[in-house]
Design an enzyme around this catalytic site. Structure first.
Site, PDB file in Angstrom:
ATOM      1  N   TYR A  16       2.609 -34.081 -38.919  1.00 42.91           N
ATOM      2  CA  TYR A  16       1.786 -34.373 -39.986  1.00 42.91           C
ATOM      3  C   TYR A  16       1.855 -35.956 -41.084  1.00 42.91           C
ATOM      4  O   TYR A  16       0.872 -36.560 -41.676  1.00 42.91           O
ATOM      5  CB  TYR A  16       1.962 -32.934 -40.748  1.00 42.91           C
ATOM      6  CG  TYR A  16       1.056 -32.432 -40.492  1.00 42.91           C
ATOM      7  CD1 TYR A  16       0.747 -31.169 -40.122  1.00 42.91           C
ATOM      8  CD2 TYR A  16       0.074 -32.196 -41.805  1.00 42.91           C
ATOM      9  CE1 TYR A  16       0.113 -30.636 -39.374  1.00 42.91           C
ATOM     10  CE2 TYR A  16      -1.462 -30.775 -42.049  1.00 42.91           C
ATOM     11  CZ  TYR A  16      -1.089 -30.111 -40.707  1.00 42.91           C
ATOM     12  OH  TYR A  16      -2.151 -29.058 -40.402  1.00 42.91           O
ATOM     13  N   LYS A  21       8.243 -25.669 -28.921  1.00 40.38           N
ATOM     14  CA  LYS A  21       7.261 -25.834 -26.901  1.00 40.38           C
ATOM     15  C   LYS A  21       8.940 -26.754 -27.047  1.00 40.38           C
ATOM     16  O   LYS A  21       8.765 -27.716 -26.151  1.00 40.38           O
ATOM     17  CB  LYS A  21       6.589 -26.242 -27.585  1.00 40.38           C
ATOM     18  CG  LYS A  21       5.781 -26.745 -26.011  1.00 40.38           C
ATOM     19  CD  LYS A  21       5.214 -25.888 -25.717  1.00 40.38           C
ATOM     20  CE  LYS A  21       4.404 -26.360 -23.958  1.00 40.38           C
ATOM     21  NZ  LYS A  21       3.382 -24.974 -23.835  1.00 40.38           N
ATOM     22  N   ASP A  69       2.471 -21.055 -27.246  1.00 42.38           N
ATOM     23  CA  ASP A  69       1.414 -20.877 -26.622  1.00 42.38           C
ATOM     24  C   ASP A  69       1.822 -19.768 -26.007  1.00 42.38           C
ATOM     25  O   ASP A  69       0.867 -19.001 -26.443  1.00 42.38           O
ATOM     26  CB  ASP A  69       1.619 -21.757 -25.225  1.00 42.38           C
ATOM     27  CG  ASP A  69       3.044 -21.567 -24.281  1.00 42.38           C
ATOM     28  OD1 ASP A  69       3.611 -21.422 -24.748  1.00 42.38           O
ATOM     29  OD2 ASP A  69       2.463 -22.615 -22.791  1.00 42.38           O
ATOM     30  N   ASP A 104       0.402 -24.027 -38.758  1.00 43.29           N
ATOM     31  CA  ASP A 104      -1.021 -24.330 -39.070  1.00 43.29           C
ATOM     32  C   ASP A 104      -2.024 -23.374 -38.314  1.00 43.29           C
ATOM     33  O   ASP A 104      -2.412 -22.465 -38.541  1.00 43.29           O
ATOM     34  CB  ASP A 104      -0.978 -25.625 -39.418  1.00 43.29           C
ATOM     35  CG  ASP A 104      -2.366 -26.338 -39.219  1.00 43.29           C
ATOM     36  OD1 ASP A 104      -3.412 -25.527 -40.868  1.00 43.29           O
ATOM     37  OD2 ASP A 104      -3.946 -26.702 -38.955  1.00 43.29           O
ATOM     38  N   ASP A 127      -3.656 -18.948 -39.307  1.00 46.24           N
ATOM     39  CA  ASP A 127      -5.048 -19.325 -38.927  1.00 46.24           C
ATOM     40  C   ASP A 127      -5.392 -17.722 -37.708  1.00 46.24           C
ATOM     41  O   ASP A 127      -6.092 -17.204 -37.819  1.00 46.24           O
ATOM     42  CB  ASP A 127      -5.832 -20.703 -38.264  1.00 46.24           C
ATOM     43  CG  ASP A 127      -6.050 -20.846 -39.954  1.00 46.24           C
ATOM     44  OD1 ASP A 127      -5.764 -20.583 -40.902  1.00 46.24           O
ATOM     45  OD2 ASP A 127      -7.707 -21.710 -39.593  1.00 46.24           O
TER      46      ASP A 127
HETATM   47  C1  IPM Z   1      -3.471 -25.691 -44.205  1.00 45.23           C
HETATM   48  C2  IPM Z   1      -4.457 -26.292 -44.080  1.00 45.23           C
HETATM   49  C3  IPM Z   1      -4.344 -27.949 -44.075  1.00 45.23           C
HETATM   50  C4  IPM Z   1      -2.838 -27.888 -42.883  1.00 45.23           C
HETATM   51  C5  IPM Z   1      -5.214 -29.193 -44.217  1.00 45.23           C
HETATM   52  C6  IPM Z   1      -6.470 -28.876 -45.677  1.00 45.23           C
HETATM   53  C7  IPM Z   1      -5.350 -30.029 -44.591  1.00 45.23           C
HETATM   54  O1  IPM Z   1      -5.014 -26.680 -42.965  1.00 45.23           O
HETATM   55  O2  IPM Z   1      -2.890 -25.378 -45.220  1.00 45.23           O
HETATM   56  O3  IPM Z   1      -3.490 -25.001 -43.693  1.00 45.23           O
HETATM   57  O4  IPM Z   1      -3.494 -28.675 -42.296  1.00 45.23           O
HETATM   58  O5  IPM Z   1      -2.022 -28.073 -43.750  1.00 45.23           O
HETATM   59 MG    MG Z   2      -4.421 -24.700 -42.228  1.00 41.98          MG
END
Ligand code: IPM
Ligand code: MG
Length: 359
Positions: free
Chosen positions: A143, A190, A222, A246, A250
């Site tokens: 990042y 990884k 993975d 990240d 999700d």
């Molecule tokens: C999160 C989001 C952010 C990230 C984006 C919006 C930049 O997906 O906070 O998880 O990738 O960190």
């Molecule tokens: Mg995210």
């Protein structure tokens, strides 16, 4: 307790709608428990670009640094998503905020309320009792490394970088948390391929010597992605790098039934930032149907982590549990069995939480 200054940073899309409810909950807590919270507001993301040209204006950053804690909404706007050439983007506001405030640890608790067992697409018998606390590193990795183009723009690169101290400080937070929970820590990397992951593993292995009471399991990312769905209960505290965290969080949000339920805390050297893990959701913006529970649960994390107000934080969580138990749902967590009169809009869900907050 002296007056606490809370900065509300709604950002974009449904950010405004959900932080309104989070703020109302904080106000209610202040009045029920006899605290004084002062509130201010600031712009970020697309909203800030529109007003000032900058996704994190100096005024916002200044207010953030002077606050005791920040309740954050979401950033993003669809007009940038299909425009890879845009130089100024809403997300830059979020990333710069993380860097400027030194928010290196992102806590993402994945807790499934029993009432929502059927809202997940994973089988209830696999899910029941799942309770995971992610520690995602937030200010390093791919990042924040150098990025760019070469070969006349035909080749692109993003450099992933980690220093020992960066892994160590997030690692410590995760070990400390594991100590207060089931004393199990899973570190995800990884290391079979990536050099930053090899440093990561080396540092975590060394830290483990200082926490002999915590059992450490090292997993590749993975395999972790697979195991989270196959057997989520095998995980308790998980620590991982920025990009892996990240993606995995999700995925893990589906264990909790909906992204609309998941809160997060970003902590570091200064004020903490509390925000839903969901994004700006422009597809439902302005309809009043967004689920405010992630923002409300973020407010609960704020009370606990930044202000040390455990009872107050629990009062919020209990209120959320109670309304779910009574069958109230926002649209994202409703299912075929939810009666129409139990499906509430954003403000009405907020109202139901407020009603149930007591000492
Ligand atoms: C999160 C989001 C952010 C990230 C984006 C919006 C930049 O997906 O906070 O998880 O990738 O960190
Ligand atoms: Mg995210």
């Amino acid at each position: 307790m002296a007056t606490k200054h809370i900065l509300i940073v709604p950002g974009d899309g449904i950010g405004q709608e959900v932080t309104t409810e989070g703020k109302r909950v904080l106000e209610k807590i202040a009045s029920v428990f006899g605290h004084t919270f002062s509130f201010d507001e600031a712009l970020v993301g697309h909203a800030a670009i529109e007003a000032t040209g900058d996704p994190l204006p100096a005024e916002t950053l200044d207010k953030m640094k002077k606050s005791d804690a920040i309740l954050f909404g979401a950033v993003g706007h669809p007009k940038y998503d299909n425009d890879p050439s845009a130089k100024v983007r809403p997300e830059q506001g979020l990333l710069r905020m993380r860097k400027e405030l030194g928010l290196y640890a992102n806590l993402r608790p994945i807790k499934l309320f029993d009432e929502l067992l059927s809202a997940s697409s994973i089988k209830p018998e696999i899910l029941k009792g799942a309770d995971i606390l992610f520690f995602r590193e937030l200010t390093g990795d791919i990042y924040f490394g150098e990025k760019g183009r070469k070969n006349n723009g035909d080749t692109a690169f993003d450099i992933a970088e980690y220093s020992r101290y960066e892994v160590e400080r997030i690692g410590r937070k995760a070990f400390e948390a594991a100590r207060t929970r089931s004393k199990r820590l899973c570190s995800v990397d990884k290391a079979n391929v990536i050099e930053t992951s090899r440093l990561w593993r080396e540092v975590i292995q060394k830290l483990a010597l200082e926490y002999p009471d915590v059992t450490v399991d090292h997993q590749f990312v993975d395999a972790t992605a697979m195991l989270l769905i196959k057997d989520p209960r095998r995980f308790d505290v998980v620590v991982t790098a920025n990009l892996f965290g990240d993606i995995l969080t999700d995925e893990a949000s589906q264990i909790a039934g909906s992204m609309g339920m998941l809160a997060s805390a970003s902590i570091g050297d200064g004020p903490g930032v509390y925000e839903p893990i969901h994004g700006s959701a422009h597809d439902i913006t302005g309809k009043g149907i967004a689920n405010p529970l992630a923002s409300i649960l973020s407010a609960a994390l704020l009370l606990d982590i930044s202000f040390g107000l455990k009872a107050e934080s629990n009062a919020v969580i209990k209120a959320v549990e109670a309304l779910l138990k009574e069958g109230f749902r926002s649209a994202d967590i409703a299912d075929a069995n939810t009666p129409a009169d139990k499906i509430l809009n954003t403000a009405a869900i907020g109202e139901e939480v407020l009603k149930r907050i007591g000492k």
